[in-house]
Design a protein around this motif. Structure first.
Motif, PDB file in Angstrom:
ATOM      1  N   PHE A 110     -15.663  13.312   3.852  1.00 34.95           N
ATOM      2  CA  PHE A 110     -14.958  13.147   2.572  1.00 34.95           C
ATOM      3  C   PHE A 110     -13.783  14.110   2.482  1.00 34.95           C
ATOM      4  O   PHE A 110     -13.718  15.116   3.202  1.00 34.95           O
ATOM      5  CB  PHE A 110     -15.906  13.336   1.386  1.00 34.95           C
ATOM      6  CG  PHE A 110     -16.664  14.651   1.354  1.00 34.95           C
ATOM      7  CD1 PHE A 110     -16.038  15.849   1.006  1.00 34.95           C
ATOM      8  CD2 PHE A 110     -18.038  14.679   1.638  1.00 34.95           C
ATOM      9  CE1 PHE A 110     -16.747  17.038   0.951  1.00 34.95           C
ATOM     10  CE2 PHE A 110     -18.751  15.884   1.586  1.00 34.95           C
ATOM     11  CZ  PHE A 110     -18.097  17.055   1.246  1.00 34.95           C
ATOM     12  N   LYS A 111     -12.824  13.771   1.612  1.00 33.67           N
ATOM     13  CA  LYS A 111     -11.697  14.656   1.334  1.00 33.67           C
ATOM     14  C   LYS A 111     -12.154  15.775   0.420  1.00 33.67           C
ATOM     15  O   LYS A 111     -12.998  15.571  -0.450  1.00 33.67           O
ATOM     16  CB  LYS A 111     -10.575  13.869   0.645  1.00 33.67           C
ATOM     17  CG  LYS A 111      -9.919  12.821   1.547  1.00 33.67           C
ATOM     18  CD  LYS A 111      -8.508  12.508   1.046  1.00 33.67           C
ATOM     19  CE  LYS A 111      -7.755  11.625   2.027  1.00 33.67           C
ATOM     20  NZ  LYS A 111      -8.437  10.295   2.243  1.00 33.67           N
ATOM     21  N   ASP A 157     -21.835  12.737  -0.565  1.00 38.26           N
ATOM     22  CA  ASP A 157     -20.434  12.305  -0.467  1.00 38.26           C
ATOM     23  C   ASP A 157     -19.494  13.209  -1.274  1.00 38.26           C
ATOM     24  O   ASP A 157     -19.925  14.196  -1.894  1.00 38.26           O
ATOM     25  CB  ASP A 157     -20.282  10.816  -0.816  1.00 38.26           C
ATOM     26  CG  ASP A 157     -20.459  10.493  -2.288  1.00 38.26           C
ATOM     27  OD1 ASP A 157     -20.346  11.411  -3.140  1.00 38.26           O
ATOM     28  OD2 ASP A 157     -20.707   9.312  -2.592  1.00 38.26           O
ATOM     29  N   GLU A 199     -17.881   9.685   3.016  1.00 39.89           N
ATOM     30  CA  GLU A 199     -16.936   9.377   1.947  1.00 39.89           C
ATOM     31  C   GLU A 199     -17.675   8.823   0.732  1.00 39.89           C
ATOM     32  O   GLU A 199     -17.396   9.182  -0.403  1.00 39.89           O
ATOM     33  CB  GLU A 199     -15.894   8.360   2.443  1.00 39.89           C
ATOM     34  CG  GLU A 199     -14.723   8.247   1.502  1.00 39.89           C
ATOM     35  CD  GLU A 199     -13.739   7.165   1.923  1.00 39.89           C
ATOM     36  OE1 GLU A 199     -13.809   6.718   3.091  1.00 39.89           O
ATOM     37  OE2 GLU A 199     -12.936   6.758   1.078  1.00 39.89           O
ATOM     38  N   LYS A 200     -18.634   7.940   1.008  1.00 47.71           N
ATOM     39  CA  LYS A 200     -19.373   7.308  -0.083  1.00 47.71           C
ATOM     40  C   LYS A 200     -20.793   7.057   0.399  1.00 47.71           C
ATOM     41  O   LYS A 200     -21.002   6.430   1.436  1.00 47.71           O
ATOM     42  CB  LYS A 200     -18.699   5.979  -0.441  1.00 47.71           C
ATOM     43  CG  LYS A 200     -19.155   5.378  -1.746  1.00 47.71           C
ATOM     44  CD  LYS A 200     -18.285   4.197  -2.147  1.00 47.71           C
ATOM     45  CE  LYS A 200     -18.766   3.553  -3.446  1.00 47.71           C
ATOM     46  NZ  LYS A 200     -20.220   3.351  -3.511  1.00 47.71           N
TER      47      LYS A 200
END
Lengths: 277, 247, 277, 247
Positions: free
Chosen positions: D198-199, D88, D138-139
């Motif tokens: 993810f960013k 992530d 993301e996570k």
């Protein structure tokens, strides 16, 4: 394309062990590099902190007598059948060295803590002993998995240098120590390991599964010196016997300051070229 | 049959205390405990292992110097022997120094494994051939290993017997002291009192004499045990049993 | 007069491992006793707690599939080049086994704690991981030798049984494991060790210094069984290769419950006399 | 000279990150990191050791399964490679399961040494050849090893780079996130945004293209590196370099 070992002369090896270093040494019944000890005395090393793994013998007695040692961290100093170590005994009675008395398994365990990169390790025993009372660097704490169960916490013991001897090494710095695996533990735990070997053999010890299992990988070895009979006057297990006559002569001479000086002069200081023998 | 010697009486007295054990370890330079362990092993009909330490050839360990202590910590060592420059009435053992620790009058090699093994080996047999007020003292100058511990201290092991050249003491774990168990032939209770620096309990009734090994035991001691021990301690075997060559 | 080893048939060996035992097993690339695993399945062992040292493979997958396992304590279950372990994966998805996920060095360290008879051992790493979050038997505590330095405390891991295979043993129960020293650690840490060996050789392995250094002493061995190709269908390092075709067949069959039953019937349940081959 | 393939670009990109190190360890089943380590070793002129794990023949350890972790704990391992079923934006790695841990949708082998090595090896290079929103999330659903730690946690090691089949991310230890470092030839920044769950940060100015190995490097990769790697990963060497026999 393996990394080749850093081959040193015995005097180069001695020069790589700095004044004040914490140096781990094996007991007399393992593989001791007396040739390196003589080179250290010749180079007048000072302020060593010797760690016996787990006890010390002739190596320590000679280094103490020659004024190279500040601190002794060990479970014992013994010359076994030759009795008390004379220079050690004299130095302790004169309060010339800082004693850090230990018990054998505490030294092994604290070295294993360094080997594992853990900051401390617990050990049973010791509570109520004067060994513990005098070791301000050790602590008694709780066993977090039980009620009211005190246990000794030993901080990791990380020698600057492990100094060992071995029957064989190879050009990649791999060193076979057989059943004397405390020498492998020393190499894992210490920052640097210097080794003298009876013989540097052709080939790679790691290529033979039977040899590999008892071989310290070159990864841990900072320098290697070929030194035939490098343990003399001690012997090596499975190799040559100790020189009992010479050891008795040492013990007799080392009983006095003058006798020890005479021994040094005759067998240590005037043989600077021994590695080239 | 030649006369029984003190060493043989001690060998038998120790061996009795090893009966039924699975693994007995003997330290370096301990010929009498070593012979006793070999006698007990002979009687065990293959149920007992004996390891002799500090000798490359006579031990079966393969994981370096730490293994013997790990073995003890695992509970796989049932008996071990300890000596001491001083031993006191609380079974404390001193292998370090006499006088002030920082600047001692006498300094000995050091504590070796005593500060650990005394705690974890169930039967530690104390063994001191010089039984005098100098060695058996009221209070040791340095405790390499304490005889007894507080109740909350992990202590599966501890002292089991104290054997000297004059007598045999048992350990009273409740009262945390020694009790005279038997006096070797030729010695007296009065002499024991005189030569012992610490107070000890007496058994009820008269103090027995330490048993002399019977002829069957002597046969084993002087036969297979003497032969095996001569490989490890040739000088001892030559002196006591008159066999082998001194080296 | 050394103690002779307790020689067992493979079914006797299996009968000495009780239901519910905590059993330590080596990874597939070490020396695995598949012959003992088959005997355990035949004797319908139940409720095992398997400990991977540090990971598990075919042995665990078969035992899980046969319904022998309650708990898995391991850093991984992998069939390496053969992909995911099918019975393991199915059992976890059905929540049929209790998972105790670990990381490799935590298993080694916790076994070393049992080896040393210490109640716990600290380990770096792990803090902030979900491995730690799910291991209610582990704790985070302070390093008593530093300020504000949290460290994971692992309780000693003591298997009831270490079950291993090895190339050679002798009649005294000494077992040579070469560089696969995690098998020696397992034997030191476990209450009992049962071993199958390719061959029981004449003489005493401890008499050869080169062999001794990599030999588990008989002291630790509760029972030994001679089993030629006892690792099959896995191979053994320095010996025979894995039977890739057979392993692929296992993986293909074990994808379904029915296929696994068919495998068991063909290769496990109907070969009760394999030790006598 | 034949066209450069993606594997060669990745090998060069990884090798650059190993320059000057003393000991690089490579896990099992990692042919591209393995080849990169061998390339870096070749360039080091004998100053770098490379150990390949999980293989009996290609490692130089002699103290059992624990040694490689002990070596890392001692600070004697400078770089290692980790992959993840999920990775992530906080550089957390998941090697365990997707969905609920107790009854997961997907279960992978497990964390192996990640929960430890990620903390103590100074340069951990994350490596994932499937760059999709399914893998770069993301996570993560389970943290086998966290990307970053609180200041009081012993953490000499951690993530150094993330290399995928589309691009190369650097790690910003201050902001605890990834920054796009370069995009492999044939790929675009828009595509990276689309395929990444993810960013991540962007570098100042335009995003560079990942460098193509020069002819000297290709010579080494296709010569000695290919030859050595074919002994360990024959199928890989046959497919990428067309040498050796498939097994």
């Amino acid at each position: 394309m393996l990394m080749l070992a850093n081959k040193l002369t015995i005097d180069e090896l001695a020069s790589r062990i700095p004044d004040g270093a914490k140096v781990a040494l094996p007991p007399d019944y393992a593989y001791c590099s007396l040739t390196a000890v003589r080179a250290l005395i010749r180079r007048k090393v000072k302020g060593l902190h010797l760690v016996g793994v787990p006890s010390l013998g002739f190596q320590a007695d000679m280094l103490i007598g020659a004024g190279c040692v500040d601190t002794l961290e060990t479970a014992a100093v013994t010359l076994s059948e030759f009795g008390l170590a004379p220079r050690f005994t004299a130095a302790v009675k004169r309060a010339e060295i800082n004693m850090m008395d230990a018990t054998c398994p505490a030294i092994h365990a604290a070295l294993q803590a360094s080997e594992k990169g853990i900051p401390f390790i617990p050990l049973r025993g010791l509570i109520g002993s004067d060994i513990l009372a005098h070791r301000k660097d050790w602590k008694v704490g709780d066993n977090p998995f039980a009620e009211n169960d005190p246990v000794v916490y030993l901080p990791a013991l990380k020698p600057d240098v492990a100094l060992i001897h071995a029957p064989i090494g190879d050009k990649y710095g791999n060193v076979w120590v057989g059943v004397r695996r405390e020498q492998m533990l020393m190499a894992h735990a210490a920052s640097e390991t210097f080794v003298t070997v009876e013989e540097i053999v052709d080939g790679n010890l790691m290529d033979d599964l039977k040899m590999k299992a008892a071989t310290i990988p070159g990864l841990y070895i900072s320098g290697i010196t070929e030194a035939k009979k490098g343990a003399w006057p001690l012997g090596i297990p499975g190799g040559y016997n100790a020189d009992h006559e010479h050891l008795q002569r040492y013990v007799d001479l080392a009983k006095t300051d003058e006798g020890f000086e005479q021994y040094l002069k005759e067998f240590v200081l005037e043989t600077p070229a021994e590695a080239a023998e | 049959m030649k006369d029984v010697v003190l060493e043989e009486i001690l060998i038998e007295a120790i061996a009795e205390n090893l009966d039924g054990l699975r693994h007995v370890a003997v330290g370096a330079s301990s010929p009498i405990p070593g012979a006793a362990a070999l006698l007990a092993r002979s009687r065990s009909k293959g149920k007992m292992r004996v390891s002799i330490l500090g000798s490359e050839d006579n031990n079966f360990f393969s994981d370096g110097g730490k293994e013997i202590f790990d073995v003890a910590g695992q509970g796989r060592m049932d008996a071990f022997f300890l000596s001491g420059a001083q031993i006191d009435g609380k079974a404390n053992v001193n292998l370090v120094s006499v006088g002030d620790y920082e600047q001692p009058k006498a300094r000995f090699p050091g504590s070796f494994g005593s500060g650990y093994l005394y705690f974890v080996v169930p039967r530690v047999i104390l063994f001191r051939l010089e039984h005098t007020p100098r060695t058996l003292v009221e209070k040791v100058d340095f405790i390499s290993a304490p005889g007894f511990s507080d109740d909350n201290v992990y202590r599966p092991g501890g002292p089991h017997k104290l054997i000297t050249d004059r007598c045999l003491f048992a350990v009273d774990k409740e009262r945390k002291c020694f009790r005279l168990e038997s006096v070797h032939p030729g010695h007296t209770v009065d002499e024991i009192h005189e030569q012992t620096g610490f107070k000890f309990d007496l058994p009820e009734g008269t103090v027995p004499e330490t048993r002399i090994p019977n002829s069957e035991t002597l046969h084993v001691i002087r036969g297979e045990v003497a032969s095996e021990i001569s490989e490890i301690y040739p000088a001892f075997a030559a002196r006591v049993f008159g066999i082998g060559n001194e080296s």
